[in-house]
Structures are given as C-alpha cells and as structure tokens.
Design a protein around this motif. Sequence first.
Motif, short mmCIF file in Angstrom:
data_model
loop_
_atom_site.label_atom_id
_atom_site.label_comp_id
_atom_site.label_asym_id
_atom_site.label_seq_id
_atom_site.Cartn_x
_atom_site.Cartn_y
_atom_site.Cartn_z
N ILE A 6 0.85 -1.19 0.00
CA ILE A 6 0.00 0.00 0.00
C ILE A 6 0.89 1.25 0.00
O ILE A 6 2.07 1.16 0.33
CB ILE A 6 -0.98 0.00 1.20
CG1 ILE A 6 -0.25 0.09 2.54
CG2 ILE A 6 -1.88 -1.23 1.15
CD1 ILE A 6 -1.18 0.20 3.74
N HIS A 10 -0.04 5.60 3.72
CA HIS A 10 -1.16 4.85 4.29
C HIS A 10 -0.70 3.73 5.25
O HIS A 10 -1.53 3.14 5.94
CB HIS A 10 -2.01 4.23 3.18
CG HIS A 10 -2.73 5.23 2.34
ND1 HIS A 10 -4.03 5.59 2.58
CD2 HIS A 10 -2.32 5.96 1.27
CE1 HIS A 10 -4.39 6.50 1.68
NE2 HIS A 10 -3.37 6.73 0.89
N THR A 134 -8.10 1.94 0.95
CA THR A 134 -6.93 1.25 1.49
C THR A 134 -7.29 -0.09 2.11
O THR A 134 -6.59 -1.09 1.89
CB THR A 134 -6.22 2.13 2.54
OG1 THR A 134 -5.95 3.41 1.95
CG2 THR A 134 -4.92 1.52 3.00
#
Length: 149
Positions: A6, A10, A134
């Motif tokens: 990711i 994040h 996310t």
Amino acid sequence: MALPFIPVEHVQPTFQQISQRAQDSNSNVLLHISRTDMWLIRNPIAAWNIFMCAIRTNNDCEGWHRRLNSVARNGSPPFYVLIPELFQEASKLPIQRQMICDGVLSRLQRRRTREVQAKFFSLWDSFNRGDINTGRLVREVAKVHGPVN
C-alpha cells in the motif's frame, strides 16, 4: 501482512487500525503486532514499501550465482581462476545498468509471476483511480499474496 503493497503514507494509519482491531478482539496476533511495531520504528517505510513496483525476486541473484558456479564446476575454483571471472562480471555492470535505465534489458519471468504482478498492478490502478480504498486494497492483496488454505 499486506502493508508493503500500500502507499507509504497509508502504512502507519493502516497498521494502527490493524493493531486496534487485534487488541479489541484479544487476538493471539498481538505479540506479532508488537514485534512488527518495533520493526516499523527501526526501518523506514520507504525502504521496504513496494507499492507500484514490479515484483523482484532473488532469481536475479540466482542467475548470477549459477554463472559463477559454472566456473567452479565440481568444487571451489582456485583464487587465480575466480578473480578474472569476478572482474569480467564487474565489467558488465555499467552496460547492464544503462540497459536497465533505457528499458532494453528484459528479464525472463515465469508465467505465474507475471500473472501475480498483473493482479497487483490492476489493484494498484483501481486504488489510484479511487475505485477501492486502502482497507479493500489490503484485503485484496492478502488474497493474492497471502497463505494458501
């Protein structure tokens, strides 16, 4: 964990959410998470994050090692044989670096590796377009990269 897959910005918030969920459920994962938390503090996220990066494996090193072992044949080569081989390998590095930068040096990948890489890039593209968040990216990456049941 899917954290390396990711975006860097994040990682910390997602890790905190995972930690909180583990604490709330009194999960056995807490010990692992506390160790991981210490690891995250000691190692910069950008050093291990692979968001939007092509999959790299140790196969690149294995090829080099195989070539070097071909010099050895049935044992350890004498030092005077090994040094010219290492020098020859080192002399190729500037050319190989330039070819990589120019995008003309291709590498062979197994079909399965190409398929997995295509899935990651598809997920990353969906994330970058805003189609998935996310949390969904983490779950989908875990399906691709996680343990097989």
